[in-house]
Design a protein around this motif. Structure first.
Motif, PDB file in Angstrom:
ATOM      1  N   GLU A   1       0.780  -1.206   0.090  1.00  0.00           N
ATOM      2  CA  GLU A   1       0.006   0.172   0.070  1.00  0.00           C
ATOM      3  C   GLU A   1       0.846   1.273   0.052  1.00  0.00           C
ATOM      4  OE1 GLU A   1      -4.219  -1.502   1.771  1.00  0.00           O
ATOM      5  OE2 GLU A   1      -2.887  -0.120   3.043  1.00  0.00           O
ATOM      6  N   VAL A   2       0.243   2.337  -0.128  1.00  0.00           N
ATOM      7  CA  VAL A   2       0.859   3.542  -0.356  1.00  0.00           C
ATOM      8  C   VAL A   2       0.258   4.750   0.768  1.00  0.00           C
ATOM      9  CG1 VAL A   2       2.145   3.405  -2.521  1.00  0.00           C
ATOM     10  CG2 VAL A   2      -0.572   4.594  -2.210  1.00  0.00           C
ATOM     11  N   PHE A   3       0.938   5.474   1.301  1.00  0.00           N
ATOM     12  CA  PHE A   3       0.322   6.507   2.042  1.00  0.00           C
ATOM     13  C   PHE A   3      -0.090   7.692   1.217  1.00  0.00           C
ATOM     14  CE2 PHE A   3       3.211   4.681   5.299  1.00  0.00           C
ATOM     15  CZ  PHE A   3       2.192   4.028   6.407  1.00  0.00           C
ATOM     16  N   MET A   4      -1.502   8.586   1.315  1.00  0.00           N
ATOM     17  CA  MET A   4      -1.484   9.361   0.392  1.00  0.00           C
ATOM     18  C   MET A   4      -2.316  10.658   1.458  1.00  0.00           C
ATOM     19  SD  MET A   4      -3.867   9.109  -3.057  1.00  0.00           S
ATOM     20  CE  MET A   4      -4.405  10.326  -4.035  1.00  0.00           C
ATOM     21  N   GLN A   5      -2.019  11.813   0.806  1.00  0.00           N
ATOM     22  CA  GLN A   5      -2.542  12.891   1.556  1.00  0.00           C
ATOM     23  C   GLN A   5      -2.620  14.087   0.384  1.00  0.00           C
ATOM     24  OE1 GLN A   5      -1.079  14.307   5.291  1.00  0.00           O
ATOM     25  NE2 GLN A   5      -3.089  15.359   5.865  1.00  0.00           N
ATOM     26  N   SER A   6      -3.572  15.088   0.219  1.00  0.00           N
ATOM     27  CA  SER A   6      -3.571  16.010  -0.721  1.00  0.00           C
ATOM     28  C   SER A   6      -3.532  17.276  -0.205  1.00  0.00           C
ATOM     29  CB  SER A   6      -5.034  15.691  -1.551  1.00  0.00           C
ATOM     30  OG  SER A   6      -4.872  14.600  -2.114  1.00  0.00           O
ATOM     31  N   PHE A   7      -2.819  18.204  -0.797  1.00  0.00           N
ATOM     32  CA  PHE A   7      -2.384  19.589  -0.373  1.00  0.00           C
ATOM     33  C   PHE A   7      -2.901  20.710  -1.534  1.00  0.00           C
ATOM     34  CE2 PHE A   7       0.100  16.881   2.290  1.00  0.00           C
ATOM     35  CZ  PHE A   7       0.204  17.618   3.488  1.00  0.00           C
ATOM     36  N   ALA A   8      -3.215  21.918  -1.127  1.00  0.00           N
ATOM     37  CA  ALA A   8      -3.372  22.885  -2.036  1.00  0.00           C
ATOM     38  C   ALA A   8      -2.511  24.175  -1.536  1.00  0.00           C
ATOM     39  CB  ALA A   8      -4.833  23.457  -1.952  1.00  0.00           C
ATOM     40  N   ALA A   9      -2.338  24.802  -2.619  1.00  0.00           N
ATOM     41  CA  ALA A   9      -1.203  25.950  -2.153  1.00  0.00           C
ATOM     42  C   ALA A   9      -2.088  27.328  -1.669  1.00  0.00           C
ATOM     43  CB  ALA A   9      -0.524  26.369  -3.234  1.00  0.00           C
ATOM     44  N   PRO A  10      -1.655  28.077  -0.785  1.00  0.00           N
ATOM     45  CA  PRO A  10      -0.688  27.924   0.112  1.00  0.00           C
ATOM     46  C   PRO A  10      -0.697  26.406   0.857  1.00  0.00           C
ATOM     47  CG  PRO A  10      -1.854  29.679   1.105  1.00  0.00           C
ATOM     48  CD  PRO A  10      -2.408  29.325  -0.252  1.00  0.00           C
ATOM     49  N   LEU A  11       0.191  26.049   1.539  1.00  0.00           N
ATOM     50  CA  LEU A  11       0.291  24.891   2.109  1.00  0.00           C
ATOM     51  C   LEU A  11      -0.899  24.549   2.912  1.00  0.00           C
ATOM     52  CD1 LEU A  11       1.871  22.092   1.822  1.00  0.00           C
ATOM     53  CD2 LEU A  11       3.085  22.993   3.902  1.00  0.00           C
ATOM     54  N   VAL A  12      -2.076  23.853   2.667  1.00  0.00           N
ATOM     55  CA  VAL A  12      -2.949  23.406   3.464  1.00  0.00           C
ATOM     56  C   VAL A  12      -3.575  21.887   2.775  1.00  0.00           C
ATOM     57  CG1 VAL A  12      -5.498  23.961   3.573  1.00  0.00           C
ATOM     58  CG2 VAL A  12      -4.100  25.673   3.130  1.00  0.00           C
ATOM     59  N   ALA A  13      -3.711  21.176   3.805  1.00  0.00           N
ATOM     60  CA  ALA A  13      -4.109  19.603   3.634  1.00  0.00           C
ATOM     61  C   ALA A  13      -5.673  19.892   3.134  1.00  0.00           C
ATOM     62  CB  ALA A  13      -3.917  18.906   4.991  1.00  0.00           C
ATOM     63  N   GLN A  14      -5.879  19.031   2.093  1.00  0.00           N
ATOM     64  CA  GLN A  14      -7.225  18.935   1.697  1.00  0.00           C
ATOM     65  C   GLN A  14      -8.046  17.692   2.183  1.00  0.00           C
ATOM     66  OE1 GLN A  14      -6.160  19.124  -2.616  1.00  0.00           O
ATOM     67  NE2 GLN A  14      -7.565  20.954  -2.632  1.00  0.00           N
ATOM     68  N   ASP A  15      -7.305  16.645   2.764  1.00  0.00           N
ATOM     69  CA  ASP A  15      -8.044  15.628   3.353  1.00  0.00           C
ATOM     70  C   ASP A  15      -6.991  14.809   4.152  1.00  0.00           C
ATOM     71  OD1 ASP A  15      -5.811  14.323   1.677  1.00  0.00           O
ATOM     72  OD2 ASP A  15      -7.192  13.708   0.106  1.00  0.00           O
ATOM     73  N   THR A  16      -7.269  13.908   5.066  1.00  0.00           N
ATOM     74  CA  THR A  16      -6.910  13.247   6.114  1.00  0.00           C
ATOM     75  C   THR A  16      -5.525  12.506   5.352  1.00  0.00           C
ATOM     76  OG1 THR A  16      -8.325  11.729   6.337  1.00  0.00           O
ATOM     77  CG2 THR A  16      -8.438  13.619   7.667  1.00  0.00           C
ATOM     78  N   LEU A  17      -4.718  11.838   5.899  1.00  0.00           N
ATOM     79  CA  LEU A  17      -3.809  10.666   5.580  1.00  0.00           C
ATOM     80  C   LEU A  17      -4.693   9.585   5.554  1.00  0.00           C
ATOM     81  CD1 LEU A  17      -0.875   9.865   5.002  1.00  0.00           C
ATOM     82  CD2 LEU A  17      -0.512   9.614   7.694  1.00  0.00           C
ATOM     83  N   ARG A  18      -4.169   8.863   4.346  1.00  0.00           N
ATOM     84  CA  ARG A  18      -4.674   7.519   4.068  1.00  0.00           C
ATOM     85  C   ARG A  18      -3.866   6.560   3.749  1.00  0.00           C
ATOM     86  NH1 ARG A  18      -9.022   9.035  -0.634  1.00  0.00           N
ATOM     87  NH2 ARG A  18      -7.467  10.254  -0.917  1.00  0.00           N
ATOM     88  N   SER A  19      -3.951   5.086   4.012  1.00  0.00           N
ATOM     89  CA  SER A  19      -3.293   4.069   3.386  1.00  0.00           C
ATOM     90  C   SER A  19      -4.075   3.373   2.307  1.00  0.00           C
ATOM     91  CB  SER A  19      -2.850   3.068   4.802  1.00  0.00           C
ATOM     92  OG  SER A  19      -1.963   2.356   4.171  1.00  0.00           O
ATOM     93  N   LEU A  20      -3.581   3.220   1.041  1.00  0.00           N
ATOM     94  CA  LEU A  20      -4.434   2.740  -0.013  1.00  0.00           C
ATOM     95  C   LEU A  20      -3.731   1.782  -0.755  1.00  0.00           C
ATOM     96  CD1 LEU A  20      -6.097   6.106  -1.276  1.00  0.00           C
ATOM     97  CD2 LEU A  20      -6.977   4.390   0.277  1.00  0.00           C
ATOM     98  N   PRO A  21      -4.269   0.834  -1.273  1.00  0.00           N
ATOM     99  CA  PRO A  21      -3.835   0.193  -2.229  1.00  0.00           C
ATOM    100  C   PRO A  21      -3.402   0.984  -3.509  1.00  0.00           C
ATOM    101  CG  PRO A  21      -5.713  -1.031  -1.756  1.00  0.00           C
ATOM    102  CD  PRO A  21      -5.598   0.246  -1.129  1.00  0.00           C
TER     103      PRO A  21
END
Length: 203
Positions: free
Chosen positions: A117-137
């Protein structure tokens, strides 16, 4: 305030001294494993032996062992030096560096997570997390990308699934911690593993 930054959450062993928004000194090696053997020596090679009144450490996600090595070192040095210690996320640091280097946002940070699996998290600029950290296939991570650039050590798992993706294989560098806003550089100094531990307690 001068800050010692410790980053051992991934295959990189990375340390830096930062002060007043600039990097004073740094060391960065891709070691894979063996962070415990290299870390103290790398800190000692920094200006003033790396000593600082504040310590900032990567708390994850990433390698279980690497995360623990970095946090243990940060806590031990903080105790010996009378320093304060705080944490930051590897995903936030990679996103901050990518945005500063001109990668278009929104983007997704994708790190190797183990067990396929991979860890994945999305970010917008300026640095702002768009979602929570996930572990996904990888296939689910690819579907969640939605055409955004993917940055991090986990992109090698996505590349075979879609050769047309915009991918940036990179690891966190302690020297880039100058890019983190205060709210993303003041996490508790405890592990952010990204998924539940493999070992289960007996019922």
């Amino acid at each position: 305030m001068r800050t010692l930054v410790i980053d051992t959450a991934t295959a990189a062993c990375s340390v830096a001294l930062i002060e007043d928004g600039r990097t004073i000194d740094s060391r960065h090696e891709v070691v894979g494993r063996g962070h415990a053997e290299r870390l103290v020596t790398m800190i000692a090679e920094l200006a003033d032996g790396g000593r600082a009144p504040r310590i900032l450490v990567d708390v994850g996600p990433g390698s279980f062992t690497g995360i623990r090595v970095g946090i243990a070192a940060a806590r031990g040095l903080a105790l010996g030096w009378g320093a304060s210690v705080a944490g930051y996320s590897s995903t936030a640091l990679i996103a901050a560096a990518a945005i500063a280097d001109g990668v278009r946002a929104p983007l997704a940070v994708v790190l190797e997570g183990g067990h396929g699996e991979v860890f994945m998290q999305s970010f917008a600029a300026p640095l702002v997390a768009q979602d929570t950290l996930r572990s996904l296939p990888p296939a689910e991570a690819l579907a969640a990308l939605g055409g955004r650039p993917a940055i991090g050590s986990g992109v090698r798992w996505l590349a075979p699934l879609d050769p047309g993706l915009t991918l940036h294989d990179t690891l966190p560098q302690a020297a880039r911690a100058v890019l983190l806003p205060d709210e993303l550089a003041s996490l508790p100094a405890r592990p952010l593993y990204g998924r539940a531990p493999d070992a289960k307690l007996p019922a």
